[in-house]
Design a protein around this motif. Structure first.
Motif, short mmCIF file in Angstrom:
data_model
loop_
_atom_site.label_atom_id
_atom_site.label_comp_id
_atom_site.label_asym_id
_atom_site.label_seq_id
_atom_site.Cartn_x
_atom_site.Cartn_y
_atom_site.Cartn_z
N GLN A 16 0.84 -1.20 0.00
CA GLN A 16 0.00 0.00 0.00
C GLN A 16 0.87 1.25 0.00
N THR A 17 1.95 1.23 0.76
CA THR A 17 2.82 2.41 0.87
C THR A 17 4.16 2.22 0.17
N GLY A 18 4.47 0.99 -0.28
CA GLY A 18 5.74 0.74 -0.95
C GLY A 18 6.70 -0.13 -0.18
N ASN A 19 6.48 -0.31 1.13
CA ASN A 19 7.42 -1.10 1.93
C ASN A 19 7.46 -2.56 1.50
N PHE A 59 5.51 -14.97 -0.77
CA PHE A 59 4.50 -13.91 -0.69
C PHE A 59 4.98 -12.85 0.30
N VAL A 60 4.92 -11.59 -0.11
CA VAL A 60 5.29 -10.47 0.76
C VAL A 60 4.09 -9.53 0.80
N VAL A 61 3.47 -9.42 1.97
CA VAL A 61 2.21 -8.66 2.05
C VAL A 61 2.21 -7.72 3.25
N SER A 62 1.64 -6.56 3.05
CA SER A 62 1.49 -5.62 4.16
C SER A 62 0.06 -5.66 4.66
N THR A 63 -0.14 -5.17 5.87
CA THR A 63 -1.47 -5.03 6.44
C THR A 63 -1.77 -3.54 6.53
N THR A 64 -2.93 -3.13 6.03
CA THR A 64 -3.29 -1.72 6.05
C THR A 64 -4.47 -1.49 6.98
N ARG A 220 5.53 3.14 -7.29
CA ARG A 220 4.25 2.43 -7.47
C ARG A 220 3.08 3.34 -7.13
N PHE A 221 2.50 4.01 -8.15
CA PHE A 221 1.27 4.76 -7.97
C PHE A 221 0.17 3.96 -8.63
N SER A 222 -1.02 3.94 -8.00
CA SER A 222 -2.14 3.27 -8.65
C SER A 222 -2.53 4.10 -9.86
N GLY A 223 -3.19 3.48 -10.84
CA GLY A 223 -3.54 4.16 -12.08
C GLY A 223 -4.29 5.46 -11.85
N ARG A 224 -5.22 5.47 -10.86
CA ARG A 224 -6.02 6.66 -10.64
C ARG A 224 -5.28 7.70 -9.81
N GLN A 225 -4.07 7.38 -9.37
CA GLN A 225 -3.33 8.35 -8.57
C GLN A 225 -2.41 9.22 -9.41
N THR A 226 -2.44 9.04 -10.72
CA THR A 226 -1.57 9.87 -11.54
C THR A 226 -2.23 11.21 -11.85
#
Length: 629
Positions: A16-19, A59-64, A220-226
């Motif tokens: 979510q944040t890049g980590n 698998f590398v996953v963050s928790t938001t 890594r920006f989501s498509g709608r964040q550009t």
């Protein structure tokens, strides 16, 4: 079995944040340095139906938020939850899970834990025990990642020795890895650039520049964040706290400068902050970059992640200075460990090279954390500390953290303030262990904005964790400090609804240090708690405030909740929903414990039954938490 196993390791990440992406990239680099080819993909770029065909997946996953999956994992996770998948579906798949979380949150590393369990339930075999990285660790998530990786390589080698031609402890020289950045820069003459981009001004030109910069960034920006949803103009900047009290909280009001966006109470506004022009100048000078040059950025090889971000936009050149201003965080974010590793390769002074190599090593991890993360050193400051390092622009573009939007809970109701949106912003400032003053990039920038200057602010609207309650739903709101922000909008909305129809009771628990210093929106809450206001006794409502420092014994919101346990229980029994917002440290778990006490006491049930009752409330979508660190 060993003979048929693939020689390629698949690494899937959700960030979510890049980590999590940083951690996944590090795992990929370390695998390749051991002679093990690795394929790295975000979960939203991978066809999950192919998972049974894989041999080994990390698998590398963050928790938001409060135990939520990152956006890029949602489709992947929904697929895994399908009931038609049986316990043999992933038989033969070897896997490992590394999670990134923060033990300050109630549902610490929840996503990694539930992914691990689901993979096991579907028949996959864990290679090593799941690793859980913790932001609260003295070395951050890497405190757990370093030993977990050592275990992963050795166990993987036992299962499939063909992955490591020379064994898991043999590491290829860094030089071959560092010779090839992931991006390449092309320079363009001014006559190659469309004249409208050279002299254009106004919102449409700014919008295009933001989209170009953020589309071609490898961040890594989501498509709608550009491209921004809209532009906002600040019309009011009011300090809510008493001068000199040690806190600075602002009430900010914005008009829509471009087309108005529809939003609901409980939604979140994301803002792209401006960086200090002097810091940008210093960065350009330190790196010997020409601010007026025009560039495009391209993947060195077929990098799916960059292509997914919109490679088409990167064929339009952008001024280098503009790209840095809009896409590279040079003056607030701390660089990653890999930044120091790459810097060591380009250091020409021997003492600098040795120090950088030490920082990049496992032995130097804790010292790096003290120097870098704890001090919140910026990219510019790190480069200035190592003057012999001259990083090529390609490496800077790849390694400098992307400039991220900052998210704020919206504190207004669109019904009460048409064509406006309000924020409640805590101006973040602190002193580091080495007595250096630091400030939050976005909050300080917003606090210093003058409404008369007419700055245009790029903004995005997002759904938050607090869905707007229907008028007939009783609600219990808990929002100490700036956690009150979304509930100002809730109360405004309920007050307007009450003019034309019956509305259910609403009670609000607020907390701050002192009544005189930081009772945010005091007049607003008190006005709605009088006569027939939605927080008044007459309407079945209530306003309860905990001033933690106004008496010898500290009093917090959870104490006020217990104090009014009968009222709280009556509302819960009548179907009320609970909304909690504010600091993520201890408050959400302390509030949860207070509700456990009330359900147990007033409902005359055991503690275990009270916990089950609250979990059922949560599952029914009636216990919501929005917390931030």
């Amino acid at each position: 079995m060993t003979e048929t196993k693939s020689k390629k390791l698949l690494i899937l990440y959700a960030t979510q944040t890049g980590n999590a992406m940083d951690a996944a990239e590090r795992i990929g680099r370390e695998a390749e340095r051991r002679g093990c080819p690795a394929s790295l993909l975000s979960m939203d770029e991978y066809d999950v139906s192919l998972l049974p065909l894989e041999d080994t997946v990390v698998f590398v996953v963050s928790t938001t938020g409060q135990g939520d999956t990152p956006d890029s994992m949602k489709v992947f996770w929904r697929f895994l939850l399908q009931r038609n998948l049986n316990r043999h579906w992933l038989e033969g798949l070897c896997y490992a899970v590394f999670g990134l979380g923060d033990s300050g949150y109630q549902k610490y590393n929840f996503v990694a834990k539930k992914l691990d369990k689901r993979l096991s339930d579907l028949g996959a075999q864990a290679i090593v025990e799941r690793g859980l990285g913790d932001d609260q660790h003295p070395s951050g998530y890497e405190g757990a990642l370093d030993p977990w990786l050592l275990s992963l390589w050795r166990t993987l080698n036992q299962i499939n020795p063909k992955l490591f031609p020379d064994g898991p402890d043999y590491v290829i020289s860094d030089k071959e890895i560092l010779d090839l950045p992931k991006v390449q820069i092309r320079y363009h003459a001014a006559d190659e650039v469309n004249p409208q981009y050279l002299v254009g001004s106004g919102l449409s030109c700014t919008e295009i520049q933001i989209e170009k910069a953020r589309s071609m960034s490898p961040g890594r920006f989501s498509g709608r964040q550009t491209r921004p949803d809209c532009f906002l103009k600040l019309v009011k900047n009011h300090c809510l706290t008493k001068a000199g009290c040690g806190k600075d909280v602002r009430h900010l009001e914005f008009n829509f400068q471009s087309s108005a966006i529809e939003y609901d109470v409980g939604d979140v506004l994301e803002i792209l902050p401006s960086q200090d022009p002097e810091a940008v100048d210093a960065f350009l000078e330190r790196c010997h970059l020409d601010p007026e040059s025009f560039i495009t950025i391209h993947p060195t090889k077929q990098d799916n992640r960059i292509i997914a971000n919109g490679i088409s936009a990167s064929i339009v050149p952008i001024k280098l200075r503009t790209f840095i201003e809009l896409a590279m965080d040079i003056s607030s974010a701390s660089p990653r460990r890999y930044f120091f590793e790459v810097m060591s390769y380009f250091a020409t002074a021997e003492h600098e090279k040795e120090r950088l190599q030490y920082f990049a090593s496992a032995e130097g991890r804790d010292d790096l954390y003290q120097y870098n993360q704890k001090e919140r050193r910026t990219v510019l400051e790190v480069l200035q500390d190592f003057p012999s390092v001259q990083l090529p622009l390609e490496w800077l573009v790849q390694l400098v953290p992307p400039l991220k939007t900052r998210a704020f809970s919206i504190s207004s109701s669109p019904s009460a303030h048409p064509n406006q949106v309000h924020l409640t912003v805590n101006v973040v400032s602190w002193m580091t262990p080495f007595k250096r003053n630091r400030a939050g990039l976005c909050s300080m920038w917003l606090a210093n904005l003058d409404p008369n200057e007419g700055a245009c602010i790029p903004a995005w609207f997002q759904k938050g964790s607090l869905p707007p309650p229907p008028p007939s739903l009783p609600v219990i709101l808990i929002g100490p400090g700036t956690g009150c922000a979304p509930f100002r909008g809730f109360v405004e909305e309920r007050a307007i609804q009450s003019r034309s129809l019956w509305t259910a009771p609403i009670i609000f628990f607020f907390g701050c240090r002192n009544e005189e210093n930081d009772f945010l929106y005091k007049d607003f809450w008190c006005a709605h708690s009088r006569s027939d206001g939605v927080l008044s006794d007459a309407k079945g409502g209530g306003l309860f405030v905990a001033f933690s420092r106004d008496q010898p014994q500290k009093v917090y919101v959870q104490d006020k909740i217990r104090e009014h346990s009968q009222l709280v229980w009556n509302l819960l029994s009548s179907g009320a929903a609970v909304y909690v917002a504010g600091s993520s440290t201890k408050m959400p778990s302390d509030v949860w414990s207070a509700f456990e006490d009330i359900v147990s006491k007033e409902g005359a049930v055991s503690r275990e039954s009270a916990v089950r009752w609250l979990r059922a409330l949560e599952k029914a979508g009636k216990y919501h938490v929005e917390a931030w660190s």
